[in-house]
Design a protein around this motif. Structure first.
Motif, PDB file in Angstrom:
ATOM      1  N   ARG A   1      88.011  73.837 -48.623  1.00  0.00           N
ATOM      2  CA  ARG A   1      87.149  73.358 -49.712  1.00  0.00           C
ATOM      3  C   ARG A   1      85.827  74.116 -49.722  1.00  0.00           C
ATOM      4  N   LEU A   2      85.223  74.278 -48.553  1.00  0.00           N
ATOM      5  CA  LEU A   2      83.960  75.008 -48.456  1.00  0.00           C
ATOM      6  C   LEU A   2      84.131  76.458 -48.907  1.00  0.00           C
ATOM      7  N   LEU A   3      85.206  77.104 -48.484  1.00  0.00           N
ATOM      8  CA  LEU A   3      85.478  78.479 -48.894  1.00  0.00           C
ATOM      9  C   LEU A   3      85.610  78.574 -50.415  1.00  0.00           C
ATOM     10  N   LEU A   4      86.358  77.658 -51.002  1.00  0.00           N
ATOM     11  CA  LEU A   4      86.540  77.671 -52.449  1.00  0.00           C
ATOM     12  C   LEU A   4      85.216  77.428 -53.181  1.00  0.00           C
ATOM     13  N   GLN A   5      84.396  76.534 -52.652  1.00  0.00           N
ATOM     14  CA  GLN A   5      83.101  76.274 -53.275  1.00  0.00           C
ATOM     15  C   GLN A   5      82.189  77.491 -53.183  1.00  0.00           C
ATOM     16  N   VAL A   6      82.171  78.151 -52.043  1.00  0.00           N
ATOM     17  CA  VAL A   6      81.346  79.358 -51.877  1.00  0.00           C
ATOM     18  C   VAL A   6      81.839  80.462 -52.814  1.00  0.00           C
ATOM     19  N   LEU A   7      83.146  80.650 -52.903  1.00  0.00           N
ATOM     20  CA  LEU A   7      83.687  81.667 -53.811  1.00  0.00           C
ATOM     21  C   LEU A   7      83.360  81.338 -55.268  1.00  0.00           C
ATOM     22  N   THR A   8      83.410  80.070 -55.613  1.00  0.00           N
ATOM     23  CA  THR A   8      83.064  79.656 -56.974  1.00  0.00           C
ATOM     24  C   THR A   8      81.593  79.947 -57.264  1.00  0.00           C
ATOM     25  N   ILE A   9      80.724  79.624 -56.319  1.00  0.00           N
ATOM     26  CA  ILE A   9      79.293  79.896 -56.501  1.00  0.00           C
ATOM     27  C   ILE A   9      79.058  81.398 -56.655  1.00  0.00           C
ATOM     28  N   LEU A  10      79.685  82.203 -55.796  1.00  0.00           N
ATOM     29  CA  LEU A  10      79.504  83.658 -55.887  1.00  0.00           C
ATOM     30  C   LEU A  10      79.985  84.185 -57.232  1.00  0.00           C
ATOM     31  N   TRP A  11      81.125  83.690 -57.690  1.00  0.00           N
ATOM     32  CA  TRP A  11      81.658  84.126 -58.978  1.00  0.00           C
ATOM     33  C   TRP A  11      80.716  83.736 -60.115  1.00  0.00           C
ATOM     34  N   LEU A  12      80.227  82.494 -60.103  1.00  0.00           N
ATOM     35  CA  LEU A  12      79.333  82.044 -61.165  1.00  0.00           C
ATOM     36  C   LEU A  12      77.994  82.796 -61.145  1.00  0.00           C
ATOM     37  N   VAL A  13      77.432  83.003 -59.977  1.00  0.00           N
ATOM     38  CA  VAL A  13      76.179  83.767 -59.884  1.00  0.00           C
ATOM     39  C   VAL A  13      76.407  85.194 -60.367  1.00  0.00           C
ATOM     40  N   GLY A  14      77.528  85.783 -59.987  1.00  0.00           N
ATOM     41  CA  GLY A  14      77.846  87.137 -60.449  1.00  0.00           C
ATOM     42  C   GLY A  14      77.969  87.222 -61.958  1.00  0.00           C
ATOM     43  N   THR A  15      78.604  86.237 -62.577  1.00  0.00           N
ATOM     44  CA  THR A  15      78.740  86.272 -64.030  1.00  0.00           C
ATOM     45  C   THR A  15      77.397  86.067 -64.721  1.00  0.00           C
ATOM     46  N   VAL A  16      76.543  85.209 -64.155  1.00  0.00           N
ATOM     47  CA  VAL A  16      75.218  84.991 -64.746  1.00  0.00           C
ATOM     48  C   VAL A  16      74.378  86.268 -64.650  1.00  0.00           C
ATOM     49  N   VAL A  17      74.415  86.931 -63.518  1.00  0.00           N
ATOM     50  CA  VAL A  17      73.654  88.174 -63.344  1.00  0.00           C
ATOM     51  C   VAL A  17      74.183  89.251 -64.296  1.00  0.00           C
ATOM     52  N   TYR A  18      75.494  89.368 -64.406  1.00  0.00           N
ATOM     53  CA  TYR A  18      76.096  90.353 -65.300  1.00  0.00           C
ATOM     54  C   TYR A  18      75.724  90.058 -66.754  1.00  0.00           C
ATOM     55  N   PHE A  19      75.788  88.779 -67.133  1.00  0.00           N
ATOM     56  CA  PHE A  19      75.386  88.375 -68.475  1.00  0.00           C
ATOM     57  C   PHE A  19      73.921  88.744 -68.747  1.00  0.00           C
ATOM     58  N   ALA A  20      73.035  88.425 -67.801  1.00  0.00           N
ATOM     59  CA  ALA A  20      71.613  88.705 -67.979  1.00  0.00           C
ATOM     60  C   ALA A  20      71.367  90.204 -68.158  1.00  0.00           C
ATOM     61  N   GLN A  21      72.080  91.024 -67.390  1.00  0.00           N
ATOM     62  CA  GLN A  21      71.935  92.461 -67.522  1.00  0.00           C
ATOM     63  C   GLN A  21      72.323  92.913 -68.916  1.00  0.00           C
ATOM     64  N   ILE A  22      73.402  92.348 -69.435  1.00  0.00           N
ATOM     65  CA  ILE A  22      73.888  92.764 -70.755  1.00  0.00           C
ATOM     66  C   ILE A  22      72.954  92.288 -71.867  1.00  0.00           C
ATOM     67  N   ILE A  23      72.627  90.998 -71.873  1.00  0.00           N
ATOM     68  CA  ILE A  23      71.891  90.426 -73.001  1.00  0.00           C
ATOM     69  C   ILE A  23      70.441  90.906 -73.046  1.00  0.00           C
ATOM     70  N   TRP A  24      69.843  91.149 -71.894  1.00  0.00           N
ATOM     71  CA  TRP A  24      68.428  91.560 -71.890  1.00  0.00           C
ATOM     72  C   TRP A  24      68.247  93.075 -71.965  1.00  0.00           C
TER      73      TRP A  24
END
Length: 127
Positions: A102-125
């Protein structure tokens, strides 16, 4: 002897807020995403032609020198990421019993979500 039933008004409940904050956050993020979706649909319907310049203008318009298009898009995307985190975290907590997995899945989910937010910010700004 103490009554230890796990249901009814005298049940033993531990923790804080009992999911109320997550419930409210999930509803608020859903409202933000729904409103932004309506704004995008209206923008697409009134767009004179589907060109790159018009599509770009849909996300980069300014109001009083404030990049409102980018701010609204960012708000909607952050709401999407937060909404996804609450939902996926609850799925992991409800259905994955081994704590390490469960902890591994939660950490992977957080990393994926943070990565998508950073990628989005790079594109939109950058536009």
């Amino acid at each position: 002897m103490q009554d230890t039933k796990n249901f009814g008004p005298k049940r033993l409940v531990v923790g804080a807020h009992y999911g109320t904050v997550d419930f409210i956050a999930q509803r608020l993020t859903a409202i933000i995403m729904a409103v932004y979706t309506l704004v995008l649909i209206i923008g697409l319907l009134v767009m004179p032609a589907y060109t790159y310049e018009n599509w770009k203008a849909l996300f980069t318009f300014h109001v009083f020198a404030l990049p409102l298009g980018q701010i609204l898009a960012s708000l909607a995307f952050f709401a999407l990421a937060w909404h996804a985190w609450i939902g996926v975290r609850d799925i992991w907590m409800d259905y994955v019993r081994p704590v390490g997995v469960r902890l591994l899945l939660q950490v992977l989910t957080i990393l994926w979500l943070v990565g998508t937010v950073v990628y989005f910010a790079q594109i939109i700004w950058r536009i």
